[in-house]
Design a protein around this motif. Sequence first.
Motif, PDB file in Angstrom:
ATOM      1  N   ILE A  50      31.509   2.198  51.010  1.00  0.00           N
ATOM      2  CA  ILE A  50      30.363   2.539  50.072  1.00  0.00           C
ATOM      3  C   ILE A  50      29.560   1.404  50.142  1.00  0.00           C
ATOM      4  O   ILE A  50      29.975   0.271  49.956  1.00  0.00           O
ATOM      5  CB  ILE A  50      30.667   3.067  48.793  1.00  0.00           C
ATOM      6  CG1 ILE A  50      31.599   4.297  48.776  1.00  0.00           C
ATOM      7  CG2 ILE A  50      29.427   3.048  47.942  1.00  0.00           C
ATOM      8  CD1 ILE A  50      30.713   5.623  49.039  1.00  0.00           C
ATOM      9  N   ASN A  54      26.181   3.656  46.100  1.00  0.00           N
ATOM     10  CA  ASN A  54      26.446   5.329  46.239  1.00  0.00           C
ATOM     11  C   ASN A  54      26.199   5.798  47.620  1.00  0.00           C
ATOM     12  O   ASN A  54      26.131   6.885  47.802  1.00  0.00           O
ATOM     13  CB  ASN A  54      25.903   6.098  45.094  1.00  0.00           C
ATOM     14  CG  ASN A  54      24.350   5.995  45.204  1.00  0.00           C
ATOM     15  OD1 ASN A  54      23.902   5.300  45.992  1.00  0.00           O
ATOM     16  ND2 ASN A  54      23.853   6.285  44.008  1.00  0.00           N
ATOM     17  N   ASN A  55      26.203   4.928  48.719  1.00  0.00           N
ATOM     18  CA  ASN A  55      25.887   5.315  50.054  1.00  0.00           C
ATOM     19  C   ASN A  55      26.825   5.212  50.767  1.00  0.00           C
ATOM     20  O   ASN A  55      27.594   4.186  50.984  1.00  0.00           O
ATOM     21  CB  ASN A  55      24.590   4.524  50.694  1.00  0.00           C
ATOM     22  CG  ASN A  55      23.453   4.612  49.736  1.00  0.00           C
ATOM     23  OD1 ASN A  55      22.646   5.493  49.736  1.00  0.00           O
ATOM     24  ND2 ASN A  55      23.015   3.430  48.987  1.00  0.00           N
ATOM     25  N   ARG A  56      27.216   6.279  51.549  1.00  0.00           N
ATOM     26  CA  ARG A  56      28.126   6.371  52.495  1.00  0.00           C
ATOM     27  C   ARG A  56      27.898   6.237  53.986  1.00  0.00           C
ATOM     28  O   ARG A  56      26.778   6.783  54.428  1.00  0.00           O
ATOM     29  CB  ARG A  56      28.938   7.782  52.569  1.00  0.00           C
ATOM     30  CG  ARG A  56      29.943   7.905  51.382  1.00  0.00           C
ATOM     31  CD  ARG A  56      30.503   9.261  51.287  1.00  0.00           C
ATOM     32  NE  ARG A  56      29.537  10.331  50.870  1.00  0.00           N
ATOM     33  CZ  ARG A  56      28.964  11.071  51.666  1.00  0.00           C
ATOM     34  NH1 ARG A  56      29.278  11.145  52.900  1.00  0.00           N
ATOM     35  NH2 ARG A  56      28.039  12.095  51.324  1.00  0.00           N
ATOM     36  N   SER A  58      27.892   6.431  57.992  1.00  0.00           N
ATOM     37  CA  SER A  58      28.163   7.536  58.948  1.00  0.00           C
ATOM     38  C   SER A  58      29.915   7.709  59.177  1.00  0.00           C
ATOM     39  O   SER A  58      30.331   6.808  59.545  1.00  0.00           O
ATOM     40  CB  SER A  58      27.575   7.311  60.262  1.00  0.00           C
ATOM     41  OG  SER A  58      28.015   8.466  61.088  1.00  0.00           O
ATOM     42  N   PRO A  61      33.990  10.470  54.795  1.00  0.00           N
ATOM     43  CA  PRO A  61      33.855  11.696  54.356  1.00  0.00           C
ATOM     44  C   PRO A  61      33.260  11.915  52.675  1.00  0.00           C
ATOM     45  O   PRO A  61      33.368  10.671  52.025  1.00  0.00           O
ATOM     46  CB  PRO A  61      35.303  12.035  53.887  1.00  0.00           C
ATOM     47  CG  PRO A  61      36.062  11.264  55.145  1.00  0.00           C
ATOM     48  CD  PRO A  61      35.413   9.861  54.943  1.00  0.00           C
ATOM     49  N   ASP A  62      32.681  12.937  52.509  1.00  0.00           N
ATOM     50  CA  ASP A  62      31.986  12.831  51.294  1.00  0.00           C
ATOM     51  C   ASP A  62      32.922  13.170  49.991  1.00  0.00           C
ATOM     52  O   ASP A  62      32.556  13.171  48.872  1.00  0.00           O
ATOM     53  CB  ASP A  62      30.968  14.141  51.120  1.00  0.00           C
ATOM     54  CG  ASP A  62      31.542  15.452  51.443  1.00  0.00           C
ATOM     55  OD1 ASP A  62      30.748  16.380  51.515  1.00  0.00           O
ATOM     56  OD2 ASP A  62      32.829  15.329  51.438  1.00  0.00           O
ATOM     57  N   ARG A  63      34.210  13.021  50.243  1.00  0.00           N
ATOM     58  CA  ARG A  63      35.245  13.027  49.125  1.00  0.00           C
ATOM     59  C   ARG A  63      35.145  11.342  48.562  1.00  0.00           C
ATOM     60  O   ARG A  63      35.719  11.265  47.258  1.00  0.00           O
ATOM     61  CB  ARG A  63      36.696  13.028  49.796  1.00  0.00           C
ATOM     62  CG  ARG A  63      36.805  14.343  50.539  1.00  0.00           C
ATOM     63  CD  ARG A  63      38.315  14.286  50.871  1.00  0.00           C
ATOM     64  NE  ARG A  63      38.934  13.612  51.864  1.00  0.00           N
ATOM     65  CZ  ARG A  63      39.608  12.432  51.385  1.00  0.00           C
ATOM     66  NH1 ARG A  63      40.039  12.394  50.181  1.00  0.00           N
ATOM     67  NH2 ARG A  63      40.033  11.578  52.378  1.00  0.00           N
ATOM     68  N   SER A  65      32.878   8.612  46.873  1.00  0.00           N
ATOM     69  CA  SER A  65      31.603   8.382  46.230  1.00  0.00           C
ATOM     70  C   SER A  65      31.604   7.195  45.169  1.00  0.00           C
ATOM     71  O   SER A  65      32.808   6.715  44.531  1.00  0.00           O
ATOM     72  CB  SER A  65      30.995   9.649  45.266  1.00  0.00           C
ATOM     73  OG  SER A  65      32.107   9.874  44.377  1.00  0.00           O
TER      74      SER A  65
END
Lengths: 112, 119
Positions: A50, A54-56, A58, A61-63, A65
């Motif tokens: 991260i 709060n940015n992931r 590429s 996974p969006d799991r 945060s």
Amino acid sequence: QSVLTQPPSVSGAPGQRVTISCTGSSSNIGAGYDVHWYQQLPGTAPKLLIYGNNNRPSGVPDRFSGSKSGTSASLAITGLQAEDEADYYCQSYDSSLSVPVVFGGGTKLTVL
Amino acid sequence: EVQLVESGGGLVQPGGSLRLSCAASGFTFSSYWMHWVRQAPGKGLVWVSRINSDGSSTSYADSVKGRFTISRDNAKNTLYLQMNSLRAEDTAEYYCARDLSSITIFGVWGQGTLVTVSS
């Protein structure tokens, strides 16, 4: 003694949600500096998980945060999986230090 | 594929020297700040040094200032860390890392190279 404080360990069962806290002060997180999180799987190099609170990147996974409030930040992992078992580190900037790059002490996540 | 590959680690006696290298590929090396981060056995991550994209600006952790020198050769796509006057407390895995965008976020990491300082 790390400038950013993390719990040494957290645990959770598969499918559960866990959070890892990162507590700072008015000279780092509380001053508005961004928090970044890294995952280090056993025996491997760290990986950016991260950034900018709060940015992931590429491929993450969006799991996973992140959030930030006041002098603290948190990493949340939902739908816990066995492969999430790793060490997690927060990182930020501290304006009061001659070397402003600071890491938390790390949190070992155990998937039960 | 973006890749960083460190080399040069090993066993060295206290007071000795070692030069680490980090070979970059898969991206425009000359466009990025680069860092060295270390991790003592069983311990957490500690930032060591940073160099800007053209090599004109460097910074160091207090614990290594005056002993370590970071440099880069953009023609060879390689980052270096010259380590002199090594101490037992310098024993660690040393990682090179690419900055995300000149804002001290470690976006890409190498696999690490182990430095052991012991007699």
